[in-house]
Enzyme design. Sequence first.
Site, PDB file in Angstrom:
ATOM      1  CG  HIS A  73       6.628   9.140  -2.279  1.00 15.79           C
ATOM      2  ND1 HIS A  73       7.797   8.911  -1.595  1.00 15.79           N
ATOM      3  CD2 HIS A  73       5.632   9.086  -1.359  1.00 15.79           C
ATOM      4  CE1 HIS A  73       7.505   8.732  -0.308  1.00 15.79           C
ATOM      5  NE2 HIS A  73       6.203   8.830  -0.135  1.00 15.79           N
ATOM      6  CB  SER A  86       6.214   4.482   4.035  1.00 15.91           C
ATOM      7  OG  SER A  86       5.493   5.366   4.856  1.00 15.91           O
ATOM      8  NE  ARG A 126       4.260  11.866   0.576  1.00 17.45           N
ATOM      9  CZ  ARG A 126       3.310  10.945   0.638  1.00 17.45           C
ATOM     10  NH1 ARG A 126       2.416  10.834  -0.334  1.00 17.45           N
ATOM     11  NH2 ARG A 126       3.230  10.149   1.672  1.00 17.45           N
ATOM     12  N   GLY A 129     -14.377   3.659  -3.036  1.00 19.09           N
ATOM     13  CA  GLY A 129     -15.506   2.885  -3.533  1.00 19.09           C
ATOM     14  C   GLY A 129     -16.164   2.074  -2.428  1.00 19.09           C
ATOM     15  N   GLY A 149     -14.899   0.757  -9.018  1.00 23.58           N
ATOM     16  CA  GLY A 149     -13.682   0.812  -8.217  1.00 23.58           C
ATOM     17  C   GLY A 149     -13.973   0.408  -6.782  1.00 23.58           C
ATOM     18  N   GLY A 150     -13.202  -0.537  -6.273  1.00 28.60           N
ATOM     19  CA  GLY A 150     -13.438  -1.065  -4.926  1.00 28.60           C
ATOM     20  C   GLY A 150     -12.280  -0.820  -3.981  1.00 28.60           C
ATOM     21  N   GLY A 151     -11.592   0.325  -4.149  1.00 29.51           N
ATOM     22  CA  GLY A 151     -10.585   0.721  -3.162  1.00 29.51           C
ATOM     23  C   GLY A 151     -11.284   1.409  -1.998  1.00 29.51           C
ATOM     24  CG  LEU A 152      -8.985   2.823   1.438  1.00 32.19           C
ATOM     25  CD1 LEU A 152      -7.914   3.748   1.995  1.00 32.19           C
ATOM     26  CD2 LEU A 152      -9.602   2.000   2.569  1.00 32.19           C
TER      27      LEU A 152
END
Lengths: 612, 262
Positions: free
Chosen positions: A239, A253, A300, A17, A12-15
Amino acid sequence: MASSKPRIIIVGGGLAGLAGAIKIAESGLDVDLFSMVPVKRSHSVCAQGGINACNKVARQQGYSEWMHFDETVYGGDFLNHQPPVYDMANMAPKIIDLLDRMGVPFNRTSEGERDLRLFGGSLFKRTHFAGATTGQQLMYALDEQARRWEVQGKVTKYEFWEFLWPVVDEQGACRGIIAQDMRTMQIRAFRGDAVIMATGGNGLIFGKSTNSVICTGGAAARCYQAGAWLGNPEFIQVHPTAIPGEDKCRLMSESARGEGGRVWVPRKKGDTRPPGQIPEAERWYFLEEKYPKYGNLVPRDIATREIFFACRDGLGIGGGRMVYLDCTHLPDATKHKLAGIFEIYEKFTGDDPCHVAMKIFPAVHYTMGGLYTSFEPKPDFKGMVPGHPKNMMTNVPGLYAFGEVNYQYHGGNRLGANALLSCIFDGLFCGPSAVQYVQDQKSPAADLPESLYQKFAQQEETKARKLIESNGTFNPYTLHRQLGDVMTDYCTVVREENGLRTAAEHVDRLRDQFRALKLSDTGMWTNQSLSFTRALGDMLVYAQAILAGASLRKESRGAHYRSDFTERNDAQFLKTTVAKYDKAKDRPVIEFEAVPTPLIQPRARTYGKVDA
Amino acid sequence: MTAPANTKNIRFKIKRQDGPGKASYWQTFDVPYKPNLNVISCLQYIAEHPVTVAGEKSTPVVWDCNCLEEVCGACTMVINGKVRQSCSALLDELLKETPGGMVTLEPMTKFPVVRDLWVDRSRMFNALKTIQAWVPIDGTHDLGEGPKESAENQDVRYSLSRCMTCGCCLEACPQFLLGNQFIGAQAISQARYFNLHGTGKVLADQRLDAMMGPGGITDCGNAQNCVKVCPKEIPLTESIAAIGRQATVHAVKRFFNGPPRK
């Protein structure tokens, strides 16, 4: 021997990773980074609103890291583990500084300081932001630093490779992974002295969500079937504000409300006038009325339930399942800060939110639960022992979980703008824990017999061939739609025993049908149907754990709301739900484990509701 | 299974290719009309019902996508002859463009096809290595804040930083060709982005050296197609002009000061 140089695998290469890869490369170890997409396209780019941290201004107004910690635990309805959250809140200001040094274009004040905005669950401005595409901007900064390490040869990327299974040795430790090239369809084993899962959430289990198409939860479900436990699987964040769509629900958002946007419905049921023609006195600002202290910025789970109930009571726009999110009254400078999300709304609906109130409805958004991990607390419980190998390790030695796939930080409900923080925190704070674990190992993965790896590669080859050759009648895409519908109907905003049982029976049936599938693509080049179908099988397994947890947790806490048990029950359920996969029965076994509350004692969670 | 006869259909003509180096061919599919469809939801429908108009069983069309909200950059393709993101390509708009009611989907032509509509854009990511697209920080330890920045400078940097590596600008560019060396608007604009940062500009000379080398900024033919197709409205031509000016100054400095001392 060069081949026995230790390596760490990150999936996984998101934040989470990328932060882990950067920290580990900096410590001198080599990283193999696996991702189903070029890492720059990871789902973290979808985060919009911002990232929380105590800051100079808020501090002088009475805010502190302790208050950030307290808000996070109160927001999570006390199900969070307190020592890691304590560390996260304390490291947050330093993380902002680091991102700032990396060049993230944070919005600025006229004096050139980092600008701040208000966010849910807090009365202080403690959210840093880059327009309304903060996740994208943070992702790019980390992607750039990871590319720098890639050029130096410390990070090797395997993009368009899909994680299939963890390689677990005779002693039960994780020693590598099996992965498949999504283009050539080659399946092969990779050796790793530690493996970090940073694979995000599981929104696709609910069909349409705000998640990206790769957020199936498949990777976590594979680890679960290989013996890793799940923590709090039933805790799913819905959400409050999204744009319903044919292919997905697009996030609108929380920053829209943070900057002053107001949620309302017409007081008269079924009012057909356009929103601009409904006078102020005929609008019901129900969040502001019910929660005068926090107003539109209640957490939320609460905002979602209020919107859901207003629509259930027939007060939705035109009697349907939508409410207004109104930003038309905001000053131009504020609208400019929200341009990134307004542009999305206008592109997909044709209406300009600067002039027309947006129509929104809740959508599945974030996975609070995930792989079960542990940590080593300091003696006074104020944080974890830094660099301790146990931090964020699953019950499988050598297998770690960082970011959204880690169940640790958000308890029963995540506060807005805490997700980016927890992902980066995991990578930076717990990356060194994986390094320490690797340095403590006596036998490197490079020296293990090839047969161990071949056994698992063979297992995955066989599974893939079975799917390709399956000659039944059921269509995997149709089964996925049914899974999404049943999970959304019975296991999102409001849950109760009968509905959960109906859903569980339906999912059991879908699992039977899954065994009688027919793939419409049986080729061995870039076969996306195979990848999707395999993930569907794992989503069904994960869904069973979610439903089992939701059924046994007979209380209401955070995002888990039971209409048949509407109160929180600390005596029985101030506990982590631990789901273990029983291989023989092919079923989840649910256990509950007490959550210690060494620093903050549970208190009523009302957010100042009138008449609460 | 085809769509029920009583619903209006939208016809898709899709250019397919089974793999790299294979011949391309066209297939036509019908998708039942609903309001608010986008191209992705139609491709999802085809994946579930991969039967051509001729009633021939086919395979799901392969395409690249992820976020579906125009922020990841994955789903670029040529739709009705125009390069764009397939997530934000809405059918109600597309049908106005094509009165006949047919929507054509093709892969981008400036990148090698992997399969069907999926192309290999690694050239774009490699360009980011060439121009050293990063801020050379000292490390991740706590060293305090980054450089202060004016709101105006942040505004320009933010507009450039929204580049999602989608490739629209390169597909539209007459100078950027499959197999040539031109680096293109995406990387030129990123070089400007990093040269605008207090610490990032430390590497400005190296970036400008790369920009003046083969395939650099002089290959730009000033067609200005890039800025017209950018889905994020990034001021790409301003970036090209800015880097052009920086490169000129840089060349003069190099002329008087000689090559950089290592």
